[in-house]
Design a protein around this motif. Structure first.
Motif, PDB file in Angstrom:
ATOM      1  N   GLY A   1       0.801  -1.214   0.000  1.00 27.10           N
ATOM      2  CA  GLY A   1       0.000   0.000   0.000  1.00 27.10           C
ATOM      3  C   GLY A   1       0.833   1.262   0.000  1.00 27.10           C
ATOM      4  N   LEU A   2       2.152   1.184  -0.272  1.00 22.24           N
ATOM      5  CA  LEU A   2       3.022   2.348  -0.296  1.00 22.24           C
ATOM      6  C   LEU A   2       3.142   2.878  -1.710  1.00 22.24           C
ATOM      7  CD1 LEU A   2       5.813   1.028   2.097  1.00 22.24           C
ATOM      8  CD2 LEU A   2       3.825   2.427   2.669  1.00 22.24           C
ATOM      9  N   LYS A   3       3.519   4.133  -1.819  1.00 19.34           N
ATOM     10  CA  LYS A   3       3.656   4.769  -3.120  1.00 19.34           C
ATOM     11  C   LYS A   3       5.108   5.124  -3.361  1.00 19.34           C
ATOM     12  CE  LYS A   3      -0.937   6.864  -2.983  1.00 19.34           C
ATOM     13  NZ  LYS A   3      -1.701   8.136  -3.034  1.00 19.34           N
ATOM     14  N   ARG A   4       5.506   5.001  -4.625  1.00 19.79           N
ATOM     15  CA  ARG A   4       6.847   5.398  -5.015  1.00 19.79           C
ATOM     16  C   ARG A   4       6.951   6.916  -5.040  1.00 19.79           C
ATOM     17  NH1 ARG A   4       7.897   2.195 -10.435  1.00 19.79           N
ATOM     18  NH2 ARG A   4       5.860   3.134 -10.835  1.00 19.79           N
ATOM     19  N   PRO A   5       8.138   7.460  -4.920  1.00 21.00           N
ATOM     20  CA  PRO A   5       8.289   8.924  -4.968  1.00 21.00           C
ATOM     21  C   PRO A   5       7.755   9.538  -6.259  1.00 21.00           C
ATOM     22  CG  PRO A   5      10.277   7.898  -4.117  1.00 21.00           C
ATOM     23  CD  PRO A   5       9.407   6.774  -4.593  1.00 21.00           C
ATOM     24  N   GLN A   6       7.880   8.810  -7.379  1.00 17.28           N
ATOM     25  CA  GLN A   6       7.364   9.357  -8.636  1.00 17.28           C
ATOM     26  C   GLN A   6       5.844   9.494  -8.591  1.00 17.28           C
ATOM     27  OE1 GLN A   6       9.401   6.833  -8.108  1.00 17.28           O
ATOM     28  NE2 GLN A   6      10.737   6.381  -9.865  1.00 17.28           N
ATOM     29  N   ASP A   7       5.154   8.470  -8.001  1.00 22.68           N
ATOM     30  CA  ASP A   7       3.692   8.532  -7.907  1.00 22.68           C
ATOM     31  C   ASP A   7       3.243   9.644  -6.967  1.00 22.68           C
ATOM     32  OD1 ASP A   7       3.501   4.904  -7.972  1.00 22.68           O
ATOM     33  OD2 ASP A   7       3.591   6.366  -9.612  1.00 22.68           O
ATOM     34  N   ILE A   8       3.986   9.815  -5.889  1.00 23.81           N
ATOM     35  CA  ILE A   8       3.622  10.872  -4.942  1.00 23.81           C
ATOM     36  C   ILE A   8       3.755  12.240  -5.587  1.00 23.81           C
ATOM     37  CG2 ILE A   8       4.235  11.953  -2.746  1.00 23.81           C
ATOM     38  CD1 ILE A   8       5.093   9.227  -1.728  1.00 23.81           C
ATOM     39  N   ALA A   9       4.847  12.450  -6.317  1.00 17.19           N
ATOM     40  CA  ALA A   9       5.049  13.738  -6.981  1.00 17.19           C
ATOM     41  C   ALA A   9       3.984  13.972  -8.047  1.00 17.19           C
ATOM     42  CB  ALA A   9       6.451  13.786  -7.596  1.00 17.19           C
ATOM     43  N   ARG A  10       3.633  12.910  -8.791  1.00 15.73           N
ATOM     44  CA  ARG A  10       2.609  13.055  -9.833  1.00 15.73           C
ATOM     45  C   ARG A  10       1.242  13.388  -9.209  1.00 15.73           C
ATOM     46  NH1 ARG A  10       2.889   8.377 -11.637  1.00 15.73           N
ATOM     47  NH2 ARG A  10       4.547   8.694 -13.191  1.00 15.73           N
ATOM     48  N   GLU A  11       0.920  12.743  -8.084  1.00 17.65           N
ATOM     49  CA  GLU A  11      -0.361  13.013  -7.436  1.00 17.65           C
ATOM     50  C   GLU A  11      -0.414  14.422  -6.844  1.00 17.65           C
ATOM     51  OE1 GLU A  11      -2.878  11.095  -3.731  1.00 17.65           O
ATOM     52  OE2 GLU A  11      -1.837   9.749  -5.133  1.00 17.65           O
ATOM     53  N   GLU A  12       0.705  14.889  -6.278  1.00 20.42           N
ATOM     54  CA  GLU A  12       0.725  16.251  -5.751  1.00 20.42           C
ATOM     55  C   GLU A  12       0.558  17.272  -6.871  1.00 20.42           C
ATOM     56  OE1 GLU A  12       3.618  15.561  -1.851  1.00 20.42           O
ATOM     57  OE2 GLU A  12       4.320  16.663  -3.614  1.00 20.42           O
ATOM     58  N   LYS A  13       1.213  17.028  -8.006  1.00 20.63           N
ATOM     59  CA  LYS A  13       1.065  17.947  -9.127  1.00 20.63           C
ATOM     60  C   LYS A  13      -0.370  17.940  -9.654  1.00 20.63           C
ATOM     61  CE  LYS A  13       2.488  20.789 -12.288  1.00 20.63           C
ATOM     62  NZ  LYS A  13       2.871  22.189 -11.926  1.00 20.63           N
ATOM     63  N   ALA A  14      -0.991  16.747  -9.743  1.00 20.35           N
ATOM     64  CA  ALA A  14      -2.376  16.662 -10.203  1.00 20.35           C
ATOM     65  C   ALA A  14      -3.329  17.350  -9.224  1.00 20.35           C
ATOM     66  CB  ALA A  14      -2.766  15.185 -10.380  1.00 20.35           C
ATOM     67  N   THR A  15      -3.056  17.217  -7.926  1.00 20.21           N
ATOM     68  CA  THR A  15      -3.890  17.901  -6.928  1.00 20.21           C
ATOM     69  C   THR A  15      -3.797  19.407  -7.078  1.00 20.21           C
ATOM     70  OG1 THR A  15      -3.578  16.074  -5.382  1.00 20.21           O
ATOM     71  CG2 THR A  15      -4.298  18.176  -4.457  1.00 20.21           C
ATOM     72  N   GLU A  16      -2.583  19.892  -7.303  1.00 16.71           N
ATOM     73  CA  GLU A  16      -2.404  21.331  -7.484  1.00 16.71           C
ATOM     74  C   GLU A  16      -3.149  21.827  -8.718  1.00 16.71           C
ATOM     75  OE1 GLU A  16       1.294  24.420  -8.399  1.00 16.71           O
ATOM     76  OE2 GLU A  16       1.680  22.462  -7.508  1.00 16.71           O
ATOM     77  N   LEU A  17      -3.068  21.086  -9.817  1.00 19.16           N
ATOM     78  CA  LEU A  17      -3.776  21.494 -11.032  1.00 19.16           C
ATOM     79  C   LEU A  17      -5.293  21.429 -10.852  1.00 19.16           C
ATOM     80  CD1 LEU A  17      -1.524  19.669 -13.665  1.00 19.16           C
ATOM     81  CD2 LEU A  17      -1.661  22.137 -13.266  1.00 19.16           C
ATOM     82  N   PHE A  18      -5.768  20.401 -10.132  1.00 21.76           N
ATOM     83  CA  PHE A  18      -7.217  20.267  -9.943  1.00 21.76           C
ATOM     84  C   PHE A  18      -7.771  21.410  -9.094  1.00 21.76           C
ATOM     85  CE2 PHE A  18     -11.099  18.606  -8.089  1.00 21.76           C
ATOM     86  CZ  PHE A  18     -11.692  17.963  -9.164  1.00 21.76           C
ATOM     87  N   LEU A  19      -7.086  21.754  -8.019  1.00 22.55           N
ATOM     88  CA  LEU A  19      -7.541  22.864  -7.184  1.00 22.55           C
ATOM     89  C   LEU A  19      -7.458  24.193  -7.929  1.00 22.55           C
ATOM     90  CD1 LEU A  19      -6.019  21.911  -3.706  1.00 22.55           C
ATOM     91  CD2 LEU A  19      -8.382  21.676  -4.478  1.00 22.55           C
ATOM     92  N   ARG A  20      -6.456  24.321  -8.787  1.00 18.97           N
ATOM     93  CA  ARG A  20      -6.380  25.535  -9.613  1.00 18.97           C
ATOM     94  C   ARG A  20      -7.564  25.602 -10.571  1.00 18.97           C
ATOM     95  NH1 ARG A  20      -2.306  28.717 -11.950  1.00 18.97           N
ATOM     96  NH2 ARG A  20      -3.374  30.426 -13.039  1.00 18.97           N
ATOM     97  N   ALA A  21      -7.984  24.453 -11.092  1.00 20.02           N
ATOM     98  CA  ALA A  21      -9.149  24.426 -11.976  1.00 20.02           C
ATOM     99  C   ALA A  21     -10.421  24.803 -11.226  1.00 20.02           C
ATOM    100  CB  ALA A  21      -9.286  23.029 -12.601  1.00 20.02           C
ATOM    101  N   VAL A  22     -10.548  24.307  -9.998  1.00 21.63           N
ATOM    102  CA  VAL A  22     -11.721  24.654  -9.197  1.00 21.63           C
ATOM    103  C   VAL A  22     -11.770  26.151  -8.938  1.00 21.63           C
ATOM    104  CG1 VAL A  22     -12.801  24.363  -6.939  1.00 21.63           C
ATOM    105  CG2 VAL A  22     -11.884  22.377  -8.132  1.00 21.63           C
ATOM    106  N   GLN A  23     -10.611  26.733  -8.633  1.00 22.98           N
ATOM    107  CA  GLN A  23     -10.563  28.168  -8.370  1.00 22.98           C
ATOM    108  C   GLN A  23     -10.928  28.969  -9.617  1.00 22.98           C
ATOM    109  OE1 GLN A  23      -6.758  29.468  -6.984  1.00 22.98           O
ATOM    110  NE2 GLN A  23      -7.533  31.387  -6.149  1.00 22.98           N
ATOM    111  N   GLU A  24     -10.423  28.550 -10.789  1.00 21.29           N
ATOM    112  CA  GLU A  24     -10.763  29.248 -12.026  1.00 21.29           C
ATOM    113  C   GLU A  24     -12.250  29.132 -12.336  1.00 21.29           C
ATOM    114  OE1 GLU A  24      -8.912  31.153 -13.764  1.00 21.29           O
ATOM    115  OE2 GLU A  24      -6.979  30.795 -12.802  1.00 21.29           O
ATOM    116  N   GLU A  25     -12.841  27.963 -12.069  1.00 24.30           N
ATOM    117  CA  GLU A  25     -14.264  27.773 -12.336  1.00 24.30           C
ATOM    118  C   GLU A  25     -15.116  28.667 -11.434  1.00 24.30           C
ATOM    119  OE1 GLU A  25     -17.574  24.143 -12.512  1.00 24.30           O
ATOM    120  OE2 GLU A  25     -15.510  23.768 -11.870  1.00 24.30           O
ATOM    121  N   GLN A  26     -14.733  28.813 -10.172  1.00 22.77           N
ATOM    122  CA  GLN A  26     -15.479  29.682  -9.274  1.00 22.77           C
ATOM    123  C   GLN A  26     -15.345  31.151  -9.656  1.00 22.77           C
ATOM    124  OE1 GLN A  26     -14.122  28.714  -5.359  1.00 22.77           O
ATOM    125  NE2 GLN A  26     -15.441  26.908  -5.167  1.00 22.77           N
TER     126      GLN A  26
END
Length: 394
Positions: free
Chosen positions: A29-54
């Protein structure tokens, strides 16, 4: 040649070991550093999209949504909305907390949470699997109509506040400006055209002075009265007199006034409606007045109910010698103030007079009463049975 074979063997062993370690990490159930970095980047982009939509930038929001889902397809379900990463750059405004950790604007926070959780937010979601239709399937308009029935024509704001504790969606519905605007119009009518100096209709309803309609105002008066001497003149009786005045206000502008020695436990249930079968009850109308001295006063005009002619009044003598027809009305002036922890729960006497108008001549005789110690203030008592049933919506 032999060195090349050893190098090829070393590379294949390294790939096998890295593949095995990757499978081991996924199994634990652990994540590799590459997966963690990819998920953090995707989270940042998703929240930026939410902010733009609002902010209304839909096309920019779609671009960031697409970039986030290309990195992590199910990023929408992996975001921790309560504590978004990198709160200083993206999503920092989703948690508006003060130093004590309490949310300042709970309404805005709930609205943002519901928007983040789903692109098509619902008022609420069922906690358990149901075989029947859940209330969240109803349109927003139908839910707001139900909320208007909860408030009802009796302005039962206490029931609305209790309903807002069910879930976040009900809390948002209970803060709908339309409901509070209608409540303000029901109380102040034509004097409710401007919102200033209040920030919302809800704030106006809760802070602007008004009479309360979910209970009754009660004034208790007691005094000692000297009685007649005994026949032998040895002693004189003293009587302890105790009576109550009741004022019951209705949102439609009607008021009921009653003076009786009966205990409130017997009288209060009978004041639920305007159709009261008591001979001493006075019915009338009231209005609120905002004076120049920044004091709110209540003025009411009440009179007795019209009675049908009795058998004694139908006899020949009364028909030949009818008494002069006159209308009796009582004018009452009260000062509305707050006492203790409750708001608008005290009424102080400022005026009381009787107006007798003779129909034959049109003459009006006014008798003003002295406001002595027998005119004690009214204090409000909430009665839950008055708002237990709704007759019509707000």
């Amino acid at each position: 040649m032999r060195d090349r074979e050893h190098g090829t063997q070393w590379m294949s062993e390294l790939k096998r070991s890295s593949g095995a370690s990757g499978r081991l990490l996924r199994a634990k159930g652990l994540k590799r550093p590459q997966d963690i970095a990819r998920e953090e980047k995707a989270t940042e982009l998703f929240l930026r999209a939410v902010q733009e939509e609002q902010n209304g930038a839909v096309y920019e929001a779609i671009k960031f949504y697409r970039m986030a889902m290309q990195l992590v397809p199910d990023i929408e379900f992996k975001i921790n909305y309560s504590r978004p990463p990198d709160a200083d750059r993206v999503g920092g405004n989703y948690m508006d907390n003060n130093g004590d950790g309490e949310i300042e604007d709970l309404l805005a926070y709930f609205e943002q949470e519901l928007t983040l959780e789903s692109s098509f937010p619902k008022i609420c979601t069922p906690e358990l699997d149901l075989t029947q239709m859940h209330i969240s399937a109803l349109p927003r308009e139908i839910l707001m109509y139900i909320f208007r029935w909860v408030v009802s024509s009796d302005l039962d704001i206490g029931a609305l506040e209790q309903l807002s504790l069910v879930c976040r969606g009900f809390y948002i519905c209970a803060r709908d400006p339309e409901i509070w605007h209608l409540a303000c119009l029901r109380v102040w009518g034509r004097n409710c055209t401007k919102l200033v100096p209040f920030n919302s209709w809800r704030e106006m309803f809760l802070q602007r002075p008004r009479v309360r309609c979910d209970g009754v105002y009660i004034s208790k008066t007691s005094y000692i009265r000297q009685g007649e001497e005994s026949l032998d003149g040895f002693y004189r009786a003293w009587h302890h007199v105790e009576y109550y005045r009741y004022l019951r206000f209705f949102p439609d502008g009607h008021v009921v006034m009653l003076t009786t020695p009966e205990d409130p436990l017997l009288v209060v249930p009978r004041l639920r409606t305007k159709n009261i079968r008591m001979d001493s009850v006075l019915l009338g109308h009231f209005r609120l007045s905002q004076e120049t001295d920044n004091q709110t006063k209540v003025f009411a005009v009440v009179c007795k109910k019209k009675e049908k002619a009795t058998e004694f009044q139908r006899n020949r003598f009364c028909r030949r010698n009818p008494p002069p027809e006159a209308e009796h009305s009582f004018h009452v002036g009260l000062h509305l103030c707050s006492g203790g922890r409750q708001s608008f729960n005290k009424l102080v006497w400022i005026h009381h007079s009787c107006h007798i108008t003779y129909k034959l001549t049109g003459e009006t005789v006014i008798t003003e009463f002295d406001l002595d110690s027998n005119y004690t203030p009214f204090f409000f008592a909430r009665v839950k049975s008055y708002t237990a049933f709704s007759e019509q919506p707000l």
